[in-house]
Design an enzyme around this catalytic site. Structure first.
Site, mmCIF file in Angstrom:
data_model
loop_
_atom_site.group_PDB
_atom_site.id
_atom_site.type_symbol
_atom_site.label_atom_id
_atom_site.label_comp_id
_atom_site.label_asym_id
_atom_site.label_seq_id
_atom_site.Cartn_x
_atom_site.Cartn_y
_atom_site.Cartn_z
ATOM 1 N N ARG A 133 43.801 44.567 31.870
ATOM 2 C CA ARG A 133 44.610 45.615 31.233
ATOM 3 C C ARG A 133 44.430 47.020 31.803
ATOM 4 O O ARG A 133 45.268 47.893 31.557
ATOM 5 C CB ARG A 133 44.358 45.667 29.723
ATOM 6 C CG ARG A 133 44.604 44.355 28.983
ATOM 7 C CD ARG A 133 46.014 43.858 29.131
ATOM 8 N NE ARG A 133 46.337 42.776 28.199
ATOM 9 C CZ ARG A 133 47.256 41.858 28.420
ATOM 10 N NH1 ARG A 133 47.944 41.870 29.558
ATOM 11 N NH2 ARG A 133 47.508 40.920 27.532
ATOM 12 N N HIS A 149 54.542 32.383 37.804
ATOM 13 C CA HIS A 149 54.725 32.235 36.353
ATOM 14 C C HIS A 149 56.064 31.530 36.178
ATOM 15 O O HIS A 149 57.120 32.147 36.288
ATOM 16 C CB HIS A 149 54.724 33.616 35.702
ATOM 17 C CG HIS A 149 55.055 33.621 34.248
ATOM 18 N ND1 HIS A 149 54.151 34.009 33.291
ATOM 19 C CD2 HIS A 149 56.186 33.296 33.573
ATOM 20 C CE1 HIS A 149 54.705 33.931 32.096
ATOM 21 N NE2 HIS A 149 55.944 33.494 32.243
ATOM 22 N N ASP A 169 43.752 32.608 31.507
ATOM 23 C CA ASP A 169 44.864 33.471 31.090
ATOM 24 C C ASP A 169 44.412 34.371 29.947
ATOM 25 O O ASP A 169 45.144 34.615 28.979
ATOM 26 C CB ASP A 169 46.095 32.661 30.686
ATOM 27 C CG ASP A 169 47.361 33.510 30.576
ATOM 28 O OD1 ASP A 169 47.323 34.698 30.966
ATOM 29 O OD2 ASP A 169 48.385 33.002 30.076
#
EC number: 3.5.2.3
Length: 428
Positions: free
Chosen positions: A60, A177, A303
């Site tokens: 993040r 993805h 993940d």
């Protein structure tokens, strides 16, 4: 240089051995070892593994430090037995330039709880329209070799082809993805019986499978490498199995939560179970476990997707997607794969250390437990049973689907190049 003597551990779950660490290196592996002045770790009954490697972590930082930072995320990684993590590119700003990936890489080096290898974005701003600075990120101090727009799919076939062609020049890999965006507009959970009963927008398996089918064919066409992120359906397993039988250079990962949880959990309407890709059916879970066991799926990747409380403490439709996973991953793998007899501990070492290090090019990680190798090591107590309490997490976020659930196994020690980052279950 400090010395550590790990005494009486089961190396990869097999033979009982002593391991002497001298400085950053394993000096000797044998029986009856001794070393004057060494810190002794009594490891009877413990499993000694190479340090775990996570190919799919969200740290993040920069931009969402309210969810996680490189410091808190790597502390969580050390708590979970990891010595290296690959940090996804969907930060703010996006990690699509040499400057951003170097910032993340340097933060990892400064904090020192585990090695942080940034993943570079495939496209500028994750927008899917223009290739990012793939070459510049590879040539940067961070030495990026894995590229992904994770959180979004590279749905344009031409862009995906160009990315595969570009990274081939330096042995890189594109991690996809797999989510066809038009097929998942408004989707909230797996499309099936449960979504129909709950009246929530369905996320069909074919949205994942169609992208995987396209991309393995593109990889074959250009002779490049493609990696499938968080594979979640039985159909996806069959496509990857077919591609490997054809000699296509494809690898795939599964998350711990897709090995354990199903879409039945969504009946609670608890947003802690909202994740991308969504929790699937019991049939999918069984297929994923079998594929991890037989090697069709190469690795387990967490993940790890931290979110602040307010992003999950809301109605289902408004909630963010994702779960934290670094601190519970090994326990879930023990529960679903080892305790069920599908994998032994040597195979766990392969799926959670050797193979992810090899796919991502994590030098010095995923190495054998033998003399002369870097001392990146993890000790696990497989007999431990405990209830998951997110208040004990090192992660800044608490969005775990396992709160209150009893899980087996506990990481007791983690060593990064011979230095203890976790000792007796406590962060150093």
């Amino acid at each position: 240089m400090s010395k550590t003597l790990i005494r009486g551990a089961k190396v990869l779950g097999g033979e009982v051995r002593d391991v002497l660490v001298d400085g950053e290196t394993i000096a000797e592996v044998g029986t009856g070892l001794s070393a004057e002045g060494a810190t002794v770790v009594e490891a009877e009954g413990l499993i000694l593994l190479p340090g775990l490697v996570d190919l799919h972590t969200h740290l993040r930082e920069p931009g969402r430090e309210d969810s996680e930072t490189v410091l808190t995320g790597t502390r969580a990684a050390a708590s979970g037995g990891y010595t290296a993590v690959f940090a996804m590119a969907n930060t703010f700003p996006v990690a699509d330039t040499a400057g951003v990936v170097e910032q993340v890489w340097r933060l990892g080096r400064e904090h020192g709880y585990c090695d942080v290898q940034p993943i570079g974005a495939v496209t500028v701003g994750l927008e899917g329209r223009k290739l990012a600075e793939l070459g510049a990120m590879h040539e940067s101090a961070a030495g990026v070799t894995v590229f992904s727009d994770d959180g979004k799919c590279v749905d344009d076939a031409v862009i995906m082809r160009r990315a595969l062609e570009y990274v081939k020049a330096f042995g890189g890999v594109v991690a996809q993805h797999a989510q066809e965006p038009r097929l998942t507009e408004g989707a909230q959970m797996n499309e099936g019986v449960v979504s129909a009963e709950l009246g929530l927008g369905g996320w069909p398996a074919v949205a994942e499978e169609s992208i995987i089918a396209r991309d393995v064919l593109l990889a074959e066409h250009v002779g490049s490498r493609v990696h499938i992120c968080h594979l979640s359906t039985a159909g996806s397993v069959e496509i990857v199995r077919w591609a490997k039988s054809r000699g296509i250079d494809v690898t795939a990962e599964v998350t711990p939560h897709h090995l354990l949880l199903t879409d039945e959990m969504v009946r609670t309407y608890d947003p802690v179970y909202k994740v991308n890709p969504p929790l699937r059916t019991e049939r999918d879970v069984t297929a994923l476990r079998e594929a991890l066991a037989d090697g069709t799926i190469d690795i387990v990747a967490t993940d790890h997707a931290p979110h602040p409380h307010e992003d999950k403490d809301c109605e289902w439709a408004a909630a963010a997607m994702g779960m934290v996973g670094l601190e519970t991953a090994l326990s879930v793998v023990q529960h679903t794969m080892v305790d069920t007899g599908l994998l032994d501990w040597a195979a766990v070492a392969d799926r959670m250390s050797f193979a992810p290090a090899r796919i991502g090019g994590a030098t010095g990680h995923g190495r054998p437990v033998s003399a002369g190798e870097p001392a990146n090591l993890t000790l696990v107590d497989p007999a431990y049973r405990g209830t998951v309490d997110p208040a004990d997490f090192a992660s800044r976020s608490r969005n775990t689907p396992y709160e209150g659930r009893e899980l087996p196994g506990r990481v007791t020690h983690t060593f990064l190049r011979g230095r203890a980052t976790l000792m007796d279950g406590k962060l150093a």
